[in-house]
Design an enzyme around this catalytic site. Structure first.
Site, short mmCIF file in Angstrom:
data_model
loop_
_atom_site.label_atom_id
_atom_site.label_comp_id
_atom_site.label_asym_id
_atom_site.label_seq_id
_atom_site.Cartn_x
_atom_site.Cartn_y
_atom_site.Cartn_z
N ASN A 9 0.88 -1.17 0.00
CA ASN A 9 0.00 0.00 0.00
C ASN A 9 0.91 1.22 0.00
O ASN A 9 1.44 1.61 1.04
CB ASN A 9 -0.89 -0.06 1.25
CG ASN A 9 -1.83 1.11 1.37
OD1 ASN A 9 -1.70 2.11 0.66
ND2 ASN A 9 -2.78 0.98 2.28
N ARG A 84 -2.66 -1.77 -3.35
CA ARG A 84 -3.77 -0.83 -3.23
C ARG A 84 -3.61 0.24 -4.31
O ARG A 84 -2.54 0.83 -4.46
CB ARG A 84 -3.73 -0.16 -1.87
CG ARG A 84 -4.84 0.85 -1.72
CD ARG A 84 -4.74 1.57 -0.41
NE ARG A 84 -5.87 2.44 -0.23
CZ ARG A 84 -5.97 3.29 0.78
NH1 ARG A 84 -5.01 3.35 1.68
NH2 ARG A 84 -7.02 4.06 0.91
N HIS A 171 -11.80 4.76 -0.24
CA HIS A 171 -11.73 3.90 0.96
C HIS A 171 -12.53 2.61 0.78
O HIS A 171 -12.97 1.98 1.75
CB HIS A 171 -12.26 4.64 2.22
CG HIS A 171 -11.36 5.74 2.70
ND1 HIS A 171 -11.82 6.97 3.09
CD2 HIS A 171 -10.02 5.77 2.83
CE1 HIS A 171 -10.81 7.73 3.46
NE2 HIS A 171 -9.69 7.02 3.31
N ARG A 226 -6.96 17.92 4.43
CA ARG A 226 -7.85 18.20 3.29
C ARG A 226 -9.14 18.87 3.76
O ARG A 226 -9.64 18.56 4.85
CB ARG A 226 -8.19 16.89 2.56
CG ARG A 226 -7.03 16.34 1.76
CD ARG A 226 -7.35 14.98 1.17
NE ARG A 226 -6.59 13.93 1.82
CZ ARG A 226 -6.86 12.63 1.72
NH1 ARG A 226 -7.85 12.22 0.96
NH2 ARG A 226 -6.12 11.74 2.35
N ASP A 268 -3.00 16.03 13.35
CA ASP A 268 -3.07 14.76 14.08
C ASP A 268 -4.08 14.88 15.22
O ASP A 268 -3.94 15.73 16.10
CB ASP A 268 -1.66 14.47 14.64
CG ASP A 268 -1.56 13.07 15.20
OD1 ASP A 268 -2.44 12.68 16.00
OD2 ASP A 268 -0.59 12.38 14.85
N MET A 269 -5.11 14.03 15.18
CA MET A 269 -6.19 14.13 16.17
C MET A 269 -5.66 13.96 17.59
O MET A 269 -6.15 14.61 18.53
CB MET A 269 -7.26 13.08 15.85
CG MET A 269 -8.50 13.20 16.69
SD MET A 269 -9.34 14.81 16.54
CE MET A 269 -10.38 14.55 15.10
N ASN A 317 -10.03 4.70 17.71
CA ASN A 317 -9.30 5.04 18.94
C ASN A 317 -9.80 6.25 19.70
O ASN A 317 -9.41 6.43 20.86
CB ASN A 317 -7.82 5.29 18.60
CG ASN A 317 -7.15 4.05 18.06
OD1 ASN A 317 -7.08 3.04 18.75
ND2 ASN A 317 -6.68 4.11 16.82
N GLU A 362 -7.63 -3.37 5.46
CA GLU A 362 -7.56 -3.26 4.00
C GLU A 362 -6.59 -4.29 3.42
O GLU A 362 -6.79 -4.82 2.33
CB GLU A 362 -7.10 -1.84 3.62
CG GLU A 362 -8.15 -0.79 3.96
CD GLU A 362 -7.57 0.59 4.14
OE1 GLU A 362 -6.58 0.73 4.89
OE2 GLU A 362 -8.10 1.55 3.56
P1 AMP Z 1 -5.11 6.55 9.95
O1 AMP Z 1 -4.95 7.47 8.77
O2 AMP Z 1 -6.28 5.62 9.82
O3 AMP Z 1 -3.85 5.85 10.34
O4 AMP Z 1 -5.47 7.50 11.20
C1 AMP Z 1 -4.59 8.52 11.65
C2 AMP Z 1 -5.36 9.43 12.62
O5 AMP Z 1 -5.81 8.64 13.73
C3 AMP Z 1 -4.52 10.55 13.19
O6 AMP Z 1 -5.26 11.76 13.20
C4 AMP Z 1 -4.27 10.08 14.61
O7 AMP Z 1 -4.09 11.15 15.49
C5 AMP Z 1 -5.57 9.38 14.91
N1 AMP Z 1 -5.42 8.53 16.08
C6 AMP Z 1 -4.69 7.41 16.22
N2 AMP Z 1 -4.75 6.96 17.50
C7 AMP Z 1 -5.56 7.83 18.18
C8 AMP Z 1 -6.01 7.93 19.53
N3 AMP Z 1 -5.65 7.03 20.44
N4 AMP Z 1 -6.83 8.95 19.86
C9 AMP Z 1 -7.20 9.86 18.94
N5 AMP Z 1 -6.79 9.84 17.65
C10 AMP Z 1 -5.99 8.84 17.28
#
Ligand code: AMP
Length: 374
Positions: A9, A84, A171, A226, A268-269, A317, A362
């Protein structure tokens, strides 16, 4: 002989890999090369950790993967490699890679300029590394080809639809996996794939009937960087009044917007959740409001909803994000059991509409498709 299937991927600066046995759902190895370039680094779980620094290109990453895998399994016999590929145009099924297919996929690069070229670079590198091994392209768009016309078009003159200006949706590998593991009695489901890229899909009887992502991977929900849905008048204003070029607008919409643009702090969340800044809370608030609106809109497209499913890095998460989204949906029968929500599921609903957290996979979808041609 260790007969196995490799999944790749390839993103702009990353390469996610998994090695699956010829049969079975548990991978033999998983790994990620990230920050590909001067600081590139590969981490493979074989299952013991194997690390390789100085991953300067996708080709170097693939060579390092081969070296590590053949060191671990000297008798490794790859029966297929699955890739992918973000954009498969109107293709409804995944397909073995041929020179003609590669030409077709290259022609789709303008539809997904930030993803497709990297996917194709990964394919080229793998074809060089594994001559004679069947390679299979697995499309994120294929799952959505079941859209009814109304969910597949924009309200533009019809010729644009015929020219390919459609709601392809993305997706799809994630939605394919999640829908394959859902309880059979859930017939009308909204799946929320919330990660750095984010979208939602209305799945009725296992088929995609509407999706928040449209022509490009920009539409719908706000994402890490985005914009998500935007009034097209904003684009006209940026071009006409601010004299922004297409390249500048592309950079703005793909790389500077979303959670990063709204917060001014991070895409980043996790970082935003840990921040005390008002802007971080507002960015999360915008994200969760748009998510709640889309759940309701997609439920309307299905004539109701039996289940809401969260997946992706944020969806799997973040208890806070799930709580904030569902807080606006109680009127639809979507309520959370907070203790279960904090434990990340799998069942997190408090009755009425079922609410689930389902870790997506995936890679397994890619491996199964690749096995199918081996
Ligand atoms: P992905 O693109 O599916 O790998 O997701 C990445 C996103 O998931 C990023 O914004 C991360 O900050 C968020 N993320 C991963 N772990 C956590 C967590 N424990 N709490 C909040 N956000 C998370």
């Amino acid at each position: 002989m260790t007969r196995a299937v490799l999944t790749l991927n390839a993103g702009s600066s990353s390469l996610k890999v998994a090695l699956y046995p010829e049969a079975g759902d548990m991978p033999l190895a998983t790994g990620l090369a990230d920050r590909i370039g001067p600081d590139g680094h590969l981490r493979l779980k074989l299952p013991d950790l194997h690390e390789t620094p100085r991953i300067t290109s996708h080709g170097v990453a693939i060579e390092a993967v081969i070296d590590a895998l053949t060191l671990r399994w000297p008798d490794l016999d790859l029966v297929a490699v699955g890739h992918r590929v973000v954009h498969g145009g109107l293709r409804e099924t995944h397909a073995p890679i041929t020179p003609d297919l590669l030409t077709e996929l290259e022609a789709l690069s303008p539809f997904a300029p930030l993803h497709q070229p990297h996917n194709l670079a990964g394919i080229q590198a793998a074809m060089q590394a594994f001559p004679g091994v069947p390679q299979v392209a697995c499309f994120d768009t294929a799952f959505h080809r079941t859209h009814p016309w109304e969910a597949d078009t924009f309200a533009l003159p019809r010729r644009f639809y015929d020219q390919g200006v459609r709601r392809y949706g993305f997706h799809g590998l994630s939605y394919d996996y999640v829908s394959s593991v859902l309880p059979a009695d859930l017939t009308r489901v909204v799946v929320a794939h919330l990660g750095n890229g984010a979208s939602m899909c209305a799945i009725r009887d296992g088929r995609s009937i509407a999706s928040t992502m449209g022509f490009s991977a920009l539409d719908g929900l706000p994402m890490g960087t985005r914009s998500g849905q935007l009034d097209p008048g904003v684009l006209l204003y940026l071009m006409e009044q601010q004299a922004m070029s297409p390249a500048e607008i592309s950079d703005l919409l793909y790389k500077q917007s979303g959670l990063l643009g709204l917060s001014g702090i991070s895409n980043d969340m996790r970082v935003l959740e840990a921040s005390d800044a008002k802007e971080a809370a507002q960015a999360i608030g915008y994200f969760t409001l748009r998510c709640a609106r889309e759940v309701a809109g997609l439920a309307a497209a299905m004539g109701g909803i039996d289940g809401l499913v969260f997946c992706g890095g944020i969806g799997e998460n973040s208890a806070r994000v799930r709580r904030q989204i569902c807080a606006g949906l109680g009127w639809m029968g979507i309520t959370l059991d907070e203790a279960r929500n904090l434990a990340h599921g799998p069942e997190i609903g408090a009755g009425g509409v079922r609410v689930l957290v389902v870790p997506t996979n995936e890679e397994l979808v890619i491996a199964k498709a690749a096995r199918g041609v081996a």
